[in-house]
Design an enzyme around this catalytic site. Structure first.
Site, PDB file in Angstrom:
ATOM      1  N   LYS A 205      22.017  77.370  34.037  1.00  0.00           N
ATOM      2  CA  LYS A 205      21.061  78.231  33.347  1.00  0.00           C
ATOM      3  C   LYS A 205      21.823  79.115  32.377  1.00  0.00           C
ATOM      4  CE  LYS A 205      17.625  81.815  34.282  1.00  0.00           C
ATOM      5  NZ  LYS A 205      16.832  82.470  35.324  1.00  0.00           N
ATOM      6  N   LYS A 258      18.467  74.553  32.110  1.00  0.00           N
ATOM      7  CA  LYS A 258      17.516  75.471  31.492  1.00  0.00           C
ATOM      8  C   LYS A 258      18.209  76.320  30.459  1.00  0.00           C
ATOM      9  CE  LYS A 258      14.841  79.482  32.664  1.00  0.00           C
ATOM     10  NZ  LYS A 258      14.623  80.517  33.610  1.00  0.00           N
TER      11      LYS A 258
HETATM   12  C1  PBG Z   1      14.239  84.402  36.443  1.00  0.00           C
HETATM   13  C2  PBG Z   1      13.634  83.432  35.499  1.00  0.00           C
HETATM   14  C3  PBG Z   1      13.547  83.532  34.106  1.00  0.00           C
HETATM   15  C4  PBG Z   1      12.882  82.385  33.673  1.00  0.00           C
HETATM   16  C5  PBG Z   1      12.579  81.628  34.799  1.00  0.00           C
HETATM   17  N1  PBG Z   1      13.080  82.289  35.914  1.00  0.00           N
HETATM   18  C6  PBG Z   1      13.924  84.647  33.205  1.00  0.00           C
HETATM   19  C7  PBG Z   1      15.339  84.982  32.982  1.00  0.00           C
HETATM   20  O1  PBG Z   1      16.257  84.384  33.526  1.00  0.00           O
HETATM   21  O2  PBG Z   1      15.562  85.944  32.245  1.00  0.00           O
HETATM   22  C8  PBG Z   1      12.559  82.060  32.237  1.00  0.00           C
HETATM   23  C9  PBG Z   1      11.536  80.981  32.047  1.00  0.00           C
HETATM   24  C10 PBG Z   1      10.965  80.898  30.675  1.00  0.00           C
HETATM   25  O3  PBG Z   1      11.455  81.498  29.697  1.00  0.00           O
HETATM   26  O4  PBG Z   1       9.975  80.165  30.541  1.00  0.00           O
HETATM   27  N2  PBG Z   1      13.373  84.713  37.502  1.00  0.00           N
END
Ligand code: PBG
Length: 335
Positions: A205, A258
């Site tokens: 991520k 992601k």
């Molecule tokens: C954290 C989380 C995030 C997203 C999914 N889980 C936000 C982040 O890491 O700041 C982002 C998903 C999206 O942008 O659609 N709980």
């Protein structure tokens, strides 16, 4: 006046029927996981930066899950907006927390729906960070003030995972990028005999600007600073293999990359390294909203661009796509 060409790739593109016979990748509704933002109270609140997506009550979450089931989408992933926030995020593992209520409601009404839960602290903490901060009673002098503490956070993640499991969640998806989060959650679940609970790790991520609209949607933007001390640098791909390798060793059942669209090379690389593991790609909020905005302006063909985008993720190696387009994409695929 024909040139003597032995090979003419166009032969296999001459009709829709032949093209469909040689098509390598096919999207299906069952490839999609549909995200839901659940909050306390009744009804719905539209998310301005994500046209077509609302924050929903538990009851409306059940309705959305019903729509997903009807469309052939097998799974939802839940994000919660708590009533109150605090430094640790107590509602995250409270028996009557918003996610706990939503899991029970969806599983009661639609038992076959696969309920995936996002496990992180950021929506629940008053500072908006993904873990416990190095301050106050948790302060460790050897670490910077305000640093997201790794090991104390793992303990909270274990509690959240158990709490979701007790409510009937089907898959736990830790998204906080803490070191050791998969083994910590695996151990916590197994200690309570949830040995059958699969873990879908947000293994790779990135610290991405594409999460912008989500942070409005889930009200989870950090109040100061950023997430670069735990999320990955967008410049790195070797490090993606390091992260994925660790999570596989720690017992992850499924991997995730992601965001998706600006990281198709990462999806392919991770899939090639771990072909035996199912892999998800998260088609994140910013990717969704860019398509919606351009479509509203009439600059692109929304249906074609959406399906082409999702197809690209699958072609890159994703088996599953977490996408806000899930319901509409499933409907387009049917027609
Ligand atoms: C954290 C989380 C995030 C997203 C999914 N889980 C936000 C982040 O890491 O700041 C982002 C998903 C999206 O942008 O659609 N709980």
């Amino acid at each position: 006046m024909n040139v003597n060409l032995k090979t003419r790739p166009r032969r296999l593109r001459q009709s829709a029927a032949i093209r469909s016979m040689v098509r390598e990748t096919e999207l299906n509704a069952r490839d999609f996981i549909y995200p839901l933002f659940v909050r306390h109270g009744d009804g719905r609140t539209p998310i301005v930066s994500m046209p077509g997506i609302d924050q929903v009550s538990t009851l409306e979450a059940v309705r959305e899950a019903e729509k997903a089931a009807k469309a052939g989408v097998p799974a939802v992933i839940l994000f919660g907006i708590p009533a109150e926030k605090d430094p640790v995020g107590l509602e995250n593992f409270s028996e009557n927390g918003i996610i706990q209520q939503a899991i029970r409601a969806i599983k009661k009404e639609i038992p076959e729906m696969v309920v995936v839960t996002d496990v992180c602290l950021c929506e629940y903490t008053d500072h908006g960070h993904c873990g416990i901060l190095n301050t106050g009673e948790h302060f460790q002098a050897s670490l910077p003030e305000g640093y997201v503490l790794n090991d104390p956070t793992l303990e909270v993640l274990g509690k959240v995972a158990i709490s979701h499991a007790e409510c009937g969640a089907d898959i736990i998806a830790p998204s906080g990028m803490m070191d050791g989060m998969i083994s910590a959650i695996r151990d916590a679940l197994d200690a309570k005999s949830f040995e059958l609970m699969p873990i879908m790790s947000y293994a790779v991520k990135y610290a991405s600007a594409f999460y912008g609209p989500f942070r409005d949607a889930a009200d989870g933007a950090p109040k100061f600073g950023d997430r670069k001390s735990h999320q990955m640098d967008p410049a790195n791909i070797k490090e993606a293999l390091r992260e994925a390798t660790l999570d596989v060793e720690e017992g992850a059942d499924m991997l995730m990359v992601k965001p998706a669209l600006a990281y198709l090379d990462v999806i392919r690389t991770v899939k090639d390294a771990f072909p035996e593991l199912p892999m998800a790609a998260y088609n994140v909020s910013g990717e969704y909203s860019m398509v919606k905005a351009a479509a509203e302006k009439g600059w692109i063909d929304e249906e074609k661009v959406t399906l082409e985008t999702l197809l690209s993720m699958k072609r890159a190696g994703a088996d599953l796509m977490i996408t806000y387009h899930a319901l509409e994409a499933a409907a387009w695929l049917k027609s």
